[in-house]
Design an enzyme around this catalytic site. Structure first.
Site, PDB file in Angstrom:
ATOM      1  N   GLU A 326       0.822  -1.223   0.000  1.00 53.19           N
ATOM      2  CA  GLU A 326       0.000   0.000   0.000  1.00 53.19           C
ATOM      3  C   GLU A 326       0.849   1.264   0.000  1.00 53.19           C
ATOM      4  O   GLU A 326       0.392   2.324  -0.405  1.00 53.19           O
ATOM      5  CB  GLU A 326      -0.933   0.029   1.227  1.00 53.19           C
ATOM      6  N   HIS A 347       7.576 -26.886   0.214  1.00 60.36           N
ATOM      7  CA  HIS A 347       6.831 -27.950  -0.474  1.00 60.36           C
ATOM      8  C   HIS A 347       5.735 -27.384  -1.360  1.00 60.36           C
ATOM      9  O   HIS A 347       4.833 -28.113  -1.776  1.00 60.36           O
ATOM     10  CB  HIS A 347       6.271 -28.922   0.563  1.00 60.36           C
ATOM     11  N   LYS A 462     -13.861   1.107  -3.394  1.00 56.06           N
ATOM     12  CA  LYS A 462     -14.893   1.515  -2.417  1.00 56.06           C
ATOM     13  C   LYS A 462     -16.010   2.286  -3.102  1.00 56.06           C
ATOM     14  O   LYS A 462     -17.194   2.068  -2.827  1.00 56.06           O
ATOM     15  CB  LYS A 462     -14.277   2.396  -1.323  1.00 56.06           C
TER      16      LYS A 462
HETATM   17  O1  PA5 Z   1      -3.111   1.661   5.863  1.00 55.20           O
HETATM   18  C1  PA5 Z   1      -4.245   2.109   5.812  1.00 55.20           C
HETATM   19  O2  PA5 Z   1      -4.502   3.302   6.052  1.00 55.20           O
HETATM   20  C2  PA5 Z   1      -5.409   1.206   5.485  1.00 55.20           C
HETATM   21  O3  PA5 Z   1      -5.017  -0.109   5.234  1.00 55.20           O
HETATM   22  C3  PA5 Z   1      -6.415   1.210   6.632  1.00 55.20           C
HETATM   23  O4  PA5 Z   1      -5.799   0.737   7.790  1.00 55.20           O
HETATM   24  C4  PA5 Z   1      -7.648   0.344   6.309  1.00 55.20           C
HETATM   25  O5  PA5 Z   1      -8.213   0.724   5.096  1.00 55.20           O
HETATM   26  C5  PA5 Z   1      -8.678   0.478   7.430  1.00 55.20           C
HETATM   27  O6  PA5 Z   1      -9.041   1.816   7.581  1.00 55.20           O
HETATM   28  P1  PA5 Z   1      -9.796   2.332   8.868  1.00 55.20           P
HETATM   29  O7  PA5 Z   1      -8.909   2.152  10.023  1.00 55.20           O
HETATM   30  O8  PA5 Z   1     -10.073   3.765   8.571  1.00 55.20           O
HETATM   31  O9  PA5 Z   1     -11.058   1.522   9.002  1.00 55.20           O
END
Ligand code: PA5
Length: 475
Positions: A326, A347, A462
């Site tokens: 990410e 394996h 989303k």
């Molecule tokens: O790294 C990030 O910001 C994302 O992976 C969030 O942790 C994830 O989308 C969850 O978001 P939130 O904590 O707002 O529910």
């Protein structure tokens, strides 16, 4: 502060004649690494603190994770009862006395660190132990990290059928974690699990059994007000989801499980100190970035296999998968992270790693000391398996031979490896690992001129999902 046994990063397995890198190349990268480090230590931290004049290309600038371990520890030292850590420990004690199961709802950065903490630091079959064997610590389950009908219902049914009696054994609680407070997977699960909890404890008692961890405002913060939750914790501003494991997001679930969160933070602070002061060659963050970045740039090594040699560390690997993917998977760039658990995946994946495309580095994570005494194979009168000649060998002996044998096979074929040694699979090592990898990811981002914070690509699904859900259904 207790002395922290350091992680050791050994990259000699990448200094190979073909498909590898050279010490000269590493030295030549030194100036760029130093300047990226200075940017984090000076510019980013100062800009972040001032919150003004942050240039557009640096936004968002979620550098708040960097000095958080020291800040939380200092605050705890100077004012234990009112410090955040003090409050986290109090809440953990209160929940422990009151319930036997805790459901942690969260996804992505609001879930993966807590899971890694549990799997690394707790007894492997923790949830199966009796309450006495667990030292009174509640069992922990994770949901809200998917929208899988059968798993959600499976947990709800389990909670209903296995929560009987008036004592703690009959009770469960929810820790709901969402920085934005609006993530659909977590919000839907919260609504469903809250309804189940309310029917068991009653509306007036709900505040005692629900602990939210969220931002200052947002839908979850409003819901927490409405429910009347007294115990609640903040995901601090300027700390991104996948950089939040050392805030209440990871610390609260860990404290509930009885994990030593002071040792965890001390491990992270020790890694910060190494990052600030040590030169290339004895700085795990700089060295890890140098080797992985050069392999990608010079040899087209775009797949970073995190090859963990302990079952306890697989979830820590998944946490890192998210962090790297990410943070740097942007602008059609960014290495592909892949966690493998060995010897299991020898394996399944090893054939490809040994003879497939030369686009991989194996970053081994090796635990030097196991928690339990080494278990020998043992001798037997039934020697049809012909193992009596190895009867004195233990599981750690077999694991060490598998690691050495696998690394040798890669070396013989000029395939790069590195070894990251954990003194033990424990809090201090995991704290160092979390901080090392967060710093490495930000450092590499600065080197590549990719902003490691934010995840604009994730928004696209989303938007589509919400539109599809709201479309009229043809009957
Ligand atoms: O790294 C990030 O910001 C994302 O992976 C969030 O942790 C994830 O989308 C969850 O978001 P939130 O904590 O707002 O529910």
């Amino acid at each position: 502060m207790a002395k922290v046994k350091p992680l050791v990063f050994d990259y000699r397995g990448s200094l190979i004649p073909e498909n590898g890198i050279t010490p000269d190349q590493i030295q030549q990268l030194g100036a760029a690494l130093d300047s990226a480090r200075n940017e984090i230590l000076k510019t980013d931290v100062e800009l972040f603190a001032s919150q003004t004049n942050i240039p557009e290309e640096k936004q968002p600038l979620d550098a708040g994770f960097f000095e958080m371990p020291e800040r939380i520890l200092d605050e705890y030292q100077s004012n234990r009862p009112e410090s955040e850590l003090g409050r986290i420990l109090d809440t953990a004690t209160r929940l422990r006395e009151r319930v036997d199961k805790v459901v942690v709802l969260g996804i992505g950065g609001s879930y993966m660190g807590a899971r890694a903490l549990m799997e690394t630091c707790c007894q492997p079959y923790f949830n199966e132990l009796t309450r006495a064997e667990r030292g009174g610590r509640p069992r922990m389950y994770f949901e809200g990290n998917n929208v899988d009908n059968d798993w959600s219902q499976g947990l709800l049914e389990f909670l209903k059928n296995h929560s009987q009696g008036d004592g703690p054994e009959g009770k469960w609680a929810i820790v709901v974690i969402s920085k934005s407070g609006g993530t659909l997977e977590t919000a839907a699960a919260f609504r469903q699990f809250l309804a189940a909890l309310e029917s068991e404890v009653g509306t007036e008692n709900l505040p005692d059994y629900v602990v939210p961890v969220t931002g200052e405002s947002g839908k979850l913060a409003s819901l927490a007000d409405e429910i009347g939750c007294q115990d609640r914790f903040l995901v601090p501003d300027g700390v991104g989801g996948r950089f939040s494991v050392l805030s209440a997001v990871g610390l609260l679930p860990a404290a509930i499980l009885g994990i030593d969160i002071v040792a965890l933070l001390e491990g992270a602070a020790a890694m910060n100190s190494q990052f600030r002061t040590q030169p290339l060659g004895s700085n795990p963050v700089l060295d890890y970035v140098a080797v992985n970045h050069l392999l990608e740039k010079e040899q087209g090594v775009v797949t970073r296999v995190l090859s963990v040699w302990s079952k306890s560390l697989e979830s820590a690997g998944f946490w890192y998968d998210q962090l790297l993917a990410e943070s740097l998977g942007k602008f059609e760039r960014g290495a592909l992270p892949l966690t493998c658990l060995n010897s299991r995946d020898l394996h399944s994946r090893a054939q490809q790693h040994q003879e497939g495309a030369r686009d991989k580095v194996m970053n081994n994570v090796i635990v030097d000391h196991w928690r339990c005494d080494p278990l020998p194979i043992g001798s037997s009168e039934r020697n049809q398996d012909q193992l009596n000649e190895l009867s004195d060998k233990t599981l750690p002996d077999i694991m060490s031979a598998a690691i050495a044998g696998t690394n040798q096979a890669y070396l013989d074929d000029n395939r790069p490896t590195t070894n990251l040694h954990f003194p033990a699979a424990d809090e201090a090592s995991l704290g160092q690992f979390f901080q090392m990898m967060m710093l490495a990811t930000v450092l590499e981002g600065r080197l590549l001129e990719i902003n490691p914070y934010g995840q604009p690509g994730v928004e696209k699904y989303k938007v589509n999902m919400n539109r599809i859900l709201r479309e009229p259904v043809d009957k």
